[in-house]
Design a protein around this motif. Structure first.
Motif, PDB file in Angstrom:
ATOM      1  N   LEU A  50      10.597   2.453   4.436  1.00  0.00           N
ATOM      2  CA  LEU A  50      10.994   3.848   4.291  1.00  0.00           C
ATOM      3  C   LEU A  50      12.437   3.977   4.751  1.00  0.00           C
ATOM      4  O   LEU A  50      12.797   3.478   5.815  1.00  0.00           O
ATOM      5  CB  LEU A  50      10.075   4.722   5.148  1.00  0.00           C
ATOM      6  CG  LEU A  50      10.129   6.207   4.952  1.00  0.00           C
ATOM      7  CD1 LEU A  50       9.711   6.566   3.528  1.00  0.00           C
ATOM      8  CD2 LEU A  50       9.210   6.897   5.938  1.00  0.00           C
ATOM      9  N   GLU A  51      13.275   4.634   3.946  1.00  0.00           N
ATOM     10  CA  GLU A  51      14.683   4.800   4.287  1.00  0.00           C
ATOM     11  C   GLU A  51      15.057   6.269   4.198  1.00  0.00           C
ATOM     12  O   GLU A  51      14.663   6.921   3.239  1.00  0.00           O
ATOM     13  CB  GLU A  51      15.554   3.988   3.338  1.00  0.00           C
ATOM     14  CG  GLU A  51      15.271   2.504   3.406  1.00  0.00           C
ATOM     15  CD  GLU A  51      16.088   1.708   2.393  1.00  0.00           C
ATOM     16  OE1 GLU A  51      16.723   2.322   1.507  1.00  0.00           O
ATOM     17  OE2 GLU A  51      16.089   0.486   2.501  1.00  0.00           O
ATOM     18  N   PRO A  52      15.845   6.852   5.062  1.00  0.00           N
ATOM     19  CA  PRO A  52      16.193   6.259   6.348  1.00  0.00           C
ATOM     20  C   PRO A  52      15.030   6.430   7.304  1.00  0.00           C
ATOM     21  O   PRO A  52      14.174   7.288   7.109  1.00  0.00           O
ATOM     22  CB  PRO A  52      17.388   7.092   6.795  1.00  0.00           C
ATOM     23  CG  PRO A  52      17.124   8.457   6.220  1.00  0.00           C
ATOM     24  CD  PRO A  52      16.400   8.207   4.913  1.00  0.00           C
ATOM     25  N   GLY A  53      15.020   5.663   8.315  1.00  0.00           N
ATOM     26  CA  GLY A  53      14.001   5.878   9.320  1.00  0.00           C
ATOM     27  C   GLY A  53      13.578   4.634  10.057  1.00  0.00           C
ATOM     28  O   GLY A  53      13.671   3.542   9.528  1.00  0.00           O
ATOM     29  N   PRO A  54      13.105   4.853  11.258  1.00  0.00           N
ATOM     30  CA  PRO A  54      12.655   3.742  12.097  1.00  0.00           C
ATOM     31  C   PRO A  54      11.171   3.430  11.912  1.00  0.00           C
ATOM     32  O   PRO A  54      10.520   2.959  12.821  1.00  0.00           O
ATOM     33  CB  PRO A  54      12.930   4.274  13.503  1.00  0.00           C
ATOM     34  CG  PRO A  54      12.672   5.744  13.375  1.00  0.00           C
ATOM     35  CD  PRO A  54      13.154   6.105  11.983  1.00  0.00           C
ATOM     36  N   CYS A  55      10.643   3.695  10.728  1.00  0.00           N
ATOM     37  CA  CYS A  55       9.199   3.518  10.508  1.00  0.00           C
ATOM     38  C   CYS A  55       8.802   2.067  10.307  1.00  0.00           C
ATOM     39  O   CYS A  55       7.627   1.752  10.293  1.00  0.00           O
ATOM     40  CB  CYS A  55       8.740   4.348   9.309  1.00  0.00           C
ATOM     41  SG  CYS A  55       8.799   6.105   9.614  1.00  0.00           S
ATOM     42  N   GLY A  56       9.776   1.182  10.106  1.00  0.00           N
ATOM     43  CA  GLY A  56       9.444  -0.217   9.924  1.00  0.00           C
ATOM     44  C   GLY A  56       8.958  -0.525   8.527  1.00  0.00           C
ATOM     45  O   GLY A  56       9.043   0.278   7.610  1.00  0.00           O
ATOM     46  N   GLU A  57       8.434  -1.714   8.396  1.00  0.00           N
ATOM     47  CA  GLU A  57       7.991  -2.234   7.113  1.00  0.00           C
ATOM     48  C   GLU A  57       6.471  -2.307   7.098  1.00  0.00           C
ATOM     49  O   GLU A  57       5.861  -2.633   8.101  1.00  0.00           O
ATOM     50  CB  GLU A  57       8.592  -3.639   6.937  1.00  0.00           C
ATOM     51  CG  GLU A  57       8.185  -4.349   5.687  1.00  0.00           C
ATOM     52  CD  GLU A  57       8.830  -5.717   5.607  1.00  0.00           C
ATOM     53  OE1 GLU A  57       9.992  -5.799   5.174  1.00  0.00           O
ATOM     54  OE2 GLU A  57       8.162  -6.691   5.990  1.00  0.00           O
ATOM     55  N   ARG A  58       5.885  -2.005   5.949  1.00  0.00           N
ATOM     56  CA  ARG A  58       4.442  -2.107   5.795  1.00  0.00           C
ATOM     57  C   ARG A  58       4.141  -3.111   4.688  1.00  0.00           C
ATOM     58  O   ARG A  58       4.816  -3.147   3.669  1.00  0.00           O
ATOM     59  CB  ARG A  58       3.813  -0.777   5.415  1.00  0.00           C
ATOM     60  CG  ARG A  58       4.151   0.394   6.312  1.00  0.00           C
ATOM     61  CD  ARG A  58       3.357   0.378   7.582  1.00  0.00           C
ATOM     62  NE  ARG A  58       3.364   1.654   8.265  1.00  0.00           N
ATOM     63  CZ  ARG A  58       4.308   2.078   9.081  1.00  0.00           C
ATOM     64  NH1 ARG A  58       5.360   1.341   9.301  1.00  0.00           N
ATOM     65  NH2 ARG A  58       4.210   3.247   9.671  1.00  0.00           N
ATOM     66  N   ARG A  59       3.087  -3.902   4.871  1.00  0.00           N
ATOM     67  CA  ARG A  59       2.641  -4.858   3.854  1.00  0.00           C
ATOM     68  C   ARG A  59       1.427  -4.275   3.149  1.00  0.00           C
ATOM     69  O   ARG A  59       0.501  -3.779   3.789  1.00  0.00           O
ATOM     70  CB  ARG A  59       2.268  -6.188   4.521  1.00  0.00           C
ATOM     71  CG  ARG A  59       1.801  -7.243   3.539  1.00  0.00           C
ATOM     72  CD  ARG A  59       1.499  -8.556   4.264  1.00  0.00           C
ATOM     73  NE  ARG A  59       0.366  -8.447   5.168  1.00  0.00           N
ATOM     74  CZ  ARG A  59      -0.892  -8.712   4.840  1.00  0.00           C
ATOM     75  NH1 ARG A  59      -1.190  -9.091   3.620  1.00  0.00           N
ATOM     76  NH2 ARG A  59      -1.855  -8.594   5.720  1.00  0.00           N
ATOM     77  N   VAL A  60       1.422  -4.320   1.831  1.00  0.00           N
ATOM     78  CA  VAL A  60       0.275  -3.848   1.060  1.00  0.00           C
ATOM     79  C   VAL A  60      -0.832  -4.887   1.195  1.00  0.00           C
ATOM     80  O   VAL A  60      -0.653  -6.057   0.855  1.00  0.00           O
ATOM     81  CB  VAL A  60       0.641  -3.648  -0.424  1.00  0.00           C
ATOM     82  CG1 VAL A  60      -0.583  -3.244  -1.229  1.00  0.00           C
ATOM     83  CG2 VAL A  60       1.743  -2.617  -0.552  1.00  0.00           C
TER      84      VAL A  60
END
Length: 119
Positions: A50-60
């Motif tokens: 998610l951009e922008p943001g500190p939400c990180g990366e998610r794997r499906v």
């Protein structure tokens, strides 16, 4: 309502529902649809940021434990920020696409090959 609830089915007991009734906050959900030359494909293993943001990366992923599965949709909690967001998807196989800006408080179906290949 966008929050995550859990259902547990016990082998020798009743099913249990754990509802998330925390205070309402903003969220953005993504459901990936991969396609191949042979028809519908699988998005498992793709990465969503998610951009922008500190939400990180998610794997499906749908992996869980024995005889269970998880929702393959990706969910980001946004606290109270209602700003539309851009989503970057690194598809299984390596290519990357950007989608958005996407409105919050709903799920978006993102199809491989329909996003932008550059920011």
């Amino acid at each position: 309502d966008g929050d995550t609830d859990i259902v547990i089915a016990n082998n020798a007991g009743p099913a249990r529902l754990y509802r998330n009734d925390s205070p309402r906050a903003r969220w953005l959900g993504v459901d990936l649809a991969a396609t191949t030359d042979a028809g519908p494909g699988n998005a498992r293993g793709s990465r969503v940021m998610l951009e922008p943001g500190p939400c990180g990366e998610r794997r499906v992923a749908t992996d869980g434990s024995y005889a269970s599965a998880s929702d393959q949709r990706v969910l980001f909690g946004l606290d109270h920020n209602a700003t539309p967001r851009t989503v970057r998807v690194r598809w299984t196989g390596g290519n990357t696409e950007w989608f958005g800006p996407l409105t919050v408080d709903r799920y978006h179906l993102l199809r491989r090959g329909t996003g932008r290949s550059t920011r």
